[in-house]
Structure formats: structure tokens, C-alpha cells
Design a protein around this motif. Structure first.
Motif, PDB file in Angstrom:
ATOM      1  N   HIS A   1       0.811  -1.132  -0.070  1.00  0.00           N
ATOM      2  CA  HIS A   1      -0.129   0.103  -0.018  1.00  0.00           C
ATOM      3  C   HIS A   1       0.973   1.283  -0.029  1.00  0.00           C
ATOM      4  N   VAL A   2       0.840   2.139  -0.837  1.00  0.00           N
ATOM      5  CA  VAL A   2       1.475   3.350  -1.089  1.00  0.00           C
ATOM      6  C   VAL A   2       0.738   4.485  -0.442  1.00  0.00           C
ATOM      7  N   ALA A   3       1.218   5.254   0.378  1.00  0.00           N
ATOM      8  CA  ALA A   3       0.610   6.404   1.038  1.00  0.00           C
ATOM      9  C   ALA A   3       1.651   7.072   2.133  1.00  0.00           C
ATOM     10  N   ARG A   4       1.619   8.265   2.187  1.00  0.00           N
ATOM     11  CA  ARG A   4       2.709   9.103   3.181  1.00  0.00           C
ATOM     12  C   ARG A   4       2.248   8.694   4.520  1.00  0.00           C
ATOM     13  N   ILE A   5       3.073   8.658   5.489  1.00  0.00           N
ATOM     14  CA  ILE A   5       3.088   8.165   6.814  1.00  0.00           C
ATOM     15  C   ILE A   5       1.787   8.636   7.578  1.00  0.00           C
ATOM     16  N   GLU A   6       1.546  10.127   7.211  1.00  0.00           N
ATOM     17  CA  GLU A   6       0.340  10.759   8.077  1.00  0.00           C
ATOM     18  C   GLU A   6      -0.852  10.433   7.445  1.00  0.00           C
TER      19      GLU A   6
ATOM     20  N   PHE B   1      -1.320   7.171   6.095  1.00  0.00           N
ATOM     21  CA  PHE B   1      -1.289   5.755   6.041  1.00  0.00           C
ATOM     22  C   PHE B   1      -2.438   5.046   6.748  1.00  0.00           C
ATOM     23  N   PRO B   2      -3.579   4.384   6.341  1.00  0.00           N
ATOM     24  CA  PRO B   2      -4.408   3.803   7.002  1.00  0.00           C
ATOM     25  C   PRO B   2      -3.972   2.795   7.797  1.00  0.00           C
ATOM     26  N   VAL B   3      -4.293   2.928   9.101  1.00  0.00           N
ATOM     27  CA  VAL B   3      -3.818   2.084  10.254  1.00  0.00           C
ATOM     28  C   VAL B   3      -4.094   0.484   9.806  1.00  0.00           C
ATOM     29  N   GLU B   4      -5.166   0.414   9.431  1.00  0.00           N
ATOM     30  CA  GLU B   4      -5.539  -0.937   9.033  1.00  0.00           C
ATOM     31  C   GLU B   4      -4.857  -1.784   7.891  1.00  0.00           C
ATOM     32  N   ARG B   5      -4.090  -0.787   6.928  1.00  0.00           N
ATOM     33  CA  ARG B   5      -3.395  -1.390   6.108  1.00  0.00           C
ATOM     34  C   ARG B   5      -1.819  -1.349   6.471  1.00  0.00           C
ATOM     35  N   TRP B   6      -1.573  -0.634   7.406  1.00  0.00           N
ATOM     36  CA  TRP B   6      -0.258  -0.998   8.169  1.00  0.00           C
ATOM     37  C   TRP B   6      -0.403  -2.228   8.831  1.00  0.00           C
ATOM     38  N   ASP B   7      -1.169  -2.439   9.547  1.00  0.00           N
ATOM     39  CA  ASP B   7      -1.424  -3.862  10.337  1.00  0.00           C
ATOM     40  C   ASP B   7      -1.485  -5.056   9.425  1.00  0.00           C
ATOM     41  N   ALA B   8      -2.373  -4.859   8.305  1.00  0.00           N
ATOM     42  CA  ALA B   8      -2.305  -5.990   7.112  1.00  0.00           C
ATOM     43  C   ALA B   8      -0.916  -6.366   6.603  1.00  0.00           C
ATOM     44  N   ILE B   9      -0.218  -5.247   6.248  1.00  0.00           N
ATOM     45  CA  ILE B   9       1.097  -5.321   5.588  1.00  0.00           C
ATOM     46  C   ILE B   9       2.012  -5.953   6.705  1.00  0.00           C
TER      47      ILE B   9
ATOM     48  N   GLY C   1      13.779  -4.297   1.408  1.00  0.00           N
ATOM     49  CA  GLY C   1      14.446  -4.920   2.948  1.00  0.00           C
ATOM     50  C   GLY C   1      15.776  -4.383   2.966  1.00  0.00           C
ATOM     51  N   LEU C   2      16.414  -3.610   1.841  1.00  0.00           N
ATOM     52  CA  LEU C   2      17.695  -3.226   1.961  1.00  0.00           C
ATOM     53  C   LEU C   2      17.742  -1.564   2.036  1.00  0.00           C
ATOM     54  N   VAL C   3      16.949  -0.889   1.274  1.00  0.00           N
ATOM     55  CA  VAL C   3      16.972   0.466   1.096  1.00  0.00           C
ATOM     56  C   VAL C   3      15.303   0.660   1.127  1.00  0.00           C
ATOM     57  N   ALA C   4      15.006   2.122   1.197  1.00  0.00           N
ATOM     58  CA  ALA C   4      13.791   2.655   1.184  1.00  0.00           C
ATOM     59  C   ALA C   4      13.171   3.316   0.259  1.00  0.00           C
ATOM     60  N   SER C   5      12.023   3.576   0.096  1.00  0.00           N
ATOM     61  CA  SER C   5      11.421   4.626  -0.892  1.00  0.00           C
ATOM     62  C   SER C   5      10.356   5.254  -0.067  1.00  0.00           C
ATOM     63  N   ALA C   6      10.063   6.384  -0.388  1.00  0.00           N
ATOM     64  CA  ALA C   6       9.091   7.228   0.347  1.00  0.00           C
ATOM     65  C   ALA C   6       7.728   6.573   0.047  1.00  0.00           C
ATOM     66  N   GLU C   7       6.810   6.895   0.927  1.00  0.00           N
ATOM     67  CA  GLU C   7       5.386   6.346   0.772  1.00  0.00           C
ATOM     68  C   GLU C   7       5.166   4.800   1.032  1.00  0.00           C
TER      69      GLU C   7
END
Ligand code: NAD
Length: 256
Positions: free
Chosen positions: A91-96, A98-106, A141-147
Motif C-alpha cells: 500500500h502506497v501512502a505518506r505516513i500521516e 497511511f490507513p492504520v488497518e493497511r499498516w497492520d495488514a502489511i 528490505g535493504l533500502v527505502a522508498s517514500a510512501e
């Protein structure tokens, strides 16, 4: 090479997981498939390769269903010798935002499921002193991307879990390694291509080029077959001392 072994691949009704399951079937392994959507065509594709196949539709966000899947595999084939923790969502979204339910599912599907399947597979692998655990992580798992906060956090977690699993079994015949793909053109990435096309008013082909050019110097997608060949190598005798690696196949993404 894998005759008599049983491989369970999570999230294998599509994409990378199905490619890995097919390659392990070609190697002679019995296959347990898992994932959502049509399970008939994936099973038929494994049977066509001359391998035994079974399917369990466990939801990887639910510990009890993962336990039922592992019990099903043991009932059907005796034990799981090769575990490929592959199921994943994005799921792609900025942290602020980011749907909490998507965070938990991922976190549950991309990270915690690998812990559950691994803890349930290890006792039989340890007993027979042979096992291969392959975690499909990501360049993320090695580097990041925004969102991609949840995905990046989960995949860094998978790389960490890979190292711990490798260390705890280092003196045994059980190895654990991670595969870290860059862009692979599966349904998971096609959604991001579609989003890019819609946001920038581009065609499908133009959006693919933009996606590649942002991250992947080779300007090519890695294919499920290429990733599957690496998984087969991890299962080979030559890889018996490859332990705890996070092996990227990413067209130069993380070399930059
Ligand atoms: P995909 O969407 O084609 O396949 C995902 C699979 O997981 C499907 O079989 C789906 O049914 C299954 N799945 C999803 N949620 C599930 C759940 N709750 N329980 C059980 N199964 C579930 O995606 P893919 O691109 O083949 O991704 C496979 C793995 O590769 C994921 O872990 C993904 O993060 C990783 N990966 C993909 C790419 C890429 O570019 N496509 C890059 C790096 C890593």
C-alpha cells in the motif's frame, strides 16, 4: 534434485510465488500452494510438470490459519522440507495518511506470517537435518522508498528474521536466505504502474518506463523465472553453506 522433498510456497496462486513453485516442481518436489483467487489453474500448471500438488487457502494474516496450513501440508506429504515465505501485499501512502488497518495488514502478511510458518516448519526440518527456508523480501528490505513505510519496515524485518533463522540453525542442514527483487511485473506492481499512468496521464508502456527509470538502472523488470532459478540454487547442495544472505536481483537498484 528435489525428488521426495515437499515445498510449501505462500502466496503462490500468482506472480513470483507461482514462478518459484513451478521451478521447484520442475526440480521434482511435491508442492503445497497457498494464496487467494483461482487455485485451480495454478494447481493444474504444477500437475502438468509431473509433480504432486495440494492447496490450502490460509489467510497469512491469521496465525490459526497458518497453523492449519502447516498441519495440512504435513498430513498430505509428511513434512515441509522447503518453505518459501512469499505472500505479500503493498500500500502506497505518506505516513500521516497511511490507513492504520493497511499498516497492520502489511506487517501481518509480509512479516509476521514468515515468523509463524518458520516456527512451525523448523522442528521437522531439524529432525531430518535438512531444510531450506527462503524468504521473498525485496530491495525494500535493504533500502527505502517514500510512501512505503509499512512495506519497507516489514521487508527490513524479513531480512532480519532471515539472519536470525540462519544463525539459530547454522550448525545444521537447515539454511535460511532471502531474495530481494527489484521491480517484477506482477499484479502487485501493475497496480503501481496503473497509479503512475493515471497520475501523469501516461500510457501503460510509458508509465512502466517511468517506474523503471526512477529506480532500476538496467531498465528491465526482473522475471519470476529468474527469481525462481535463484530459489532453486538455494535448495541445491552447492548452496549448503549459503546462510543468512539477502540476495538482491534488482537491475542495479541498490548498487547506486
Ligand atoms: P502478487 O500480487 O502477484 O502475488 C501475491 C500472492 O500473495 C498472491 O498469490 C496472493 O493471493 C497472495 N496473498 C496476498 N495476501 C494474502 C494473504 N492474506 N494470505 C495468503 N495469501 C495472500 O505479488 P508478487 O509481486 O508476486 O509478490 C510476491 C512477493 O514478492 C511479495 O512478498 C512481494 O512483496 C515480493 N516482491 C515483489 C516485487 C515486485 O516488483 N512484484 C518486488 C520485490 C518483492
Amino acid at each position: 534434485m528435489l525428488k521426495g522433498k515437499t515445498a510449501l510456497v505462500t502466496g503462490s496462486t500468482s506472480g513470483i510465488g507461482l514462478g518459484i513453485a513451478q521451478a521447484l516442481a520442475r526440480g521434482g518436489a511435491n508442492i503445497v500452494l497457498n494464496g487467494f483467487g483461482d487455485a485451480e489453474a495454478p494447481q493444474a500448471s504444477i500437475r502438468a510438470l509431473g509433480a504432486e500438488v495440494s492447496y490450502h487457502g490460509a489467510d497469512m494474516s491469521k496465525a490459526a490459519e497458518i497453523e492449519a496450513m502447516m498441519a495440512h501440508a504435513a498430513d498430505r506429504f509428511g513434512q515441509v522440507d522447503i518453505l518459501v515465505n512469499n505472500a505479500g501485499i503493498q500500500h502506497v501512502a505518506r505516513i500521516e495518511d497511511f490507513p492504520v488497518e493497511r499498516w497492520d495488514a502489511i506487517i501481518a502478511i509480509n512479516l509476521t506470517s514468515a515468523f509463524h510458518a518458520t516456527r512451525l516448519a523448523l522442528p521437522a526440518m531439524r529432525k531430518s537435518n535438512w531444510g531450506r527456508i527462503i524468504n521473498v523480501a525485496s530491495v525494500h528490505g535493504l533500502v527505502a522508498s517514500a510512501e512505503k513505510s509499512a512495506y519497507v519496515a516489514a521487508k527490513h524485518g524479513v531480512v532480519g528474521l532471515t539472519k536470525v533463522t540462519a544463525l539459530e540453525n547454522a550448525t545444521t542442514g537447515v539454511t535460511c536466505n532471502a531474495i530481494c527483487p527489484g521491480w517484477v511485473l506482477t499484479p502487485l506492481v501493475q497496480k503501481q504502474v496503473d497509479a503512475k499512468a493515471a497520475a501523469l496521464g501516461l500510457s501503460n508502456d510509458e508509465a512502466k518506463k517511468v517506474l523503471l527509470s526512477e529506480k532500476e538502472p538496467s531498465m528491465q523488470f526482473t522475471t519470476p523465472d529468474e527469481l525462481a532459478a535463484l530459489a532453486v540454487f538455494f535448495c541445491s547442495p552447492a548452496a549448503q553453506n549459503v546462510r543468512g544472505v539477502a540476495w538482491n536481483m534488482d537491475g542495479g537498484w541498490t548498487a547506486q
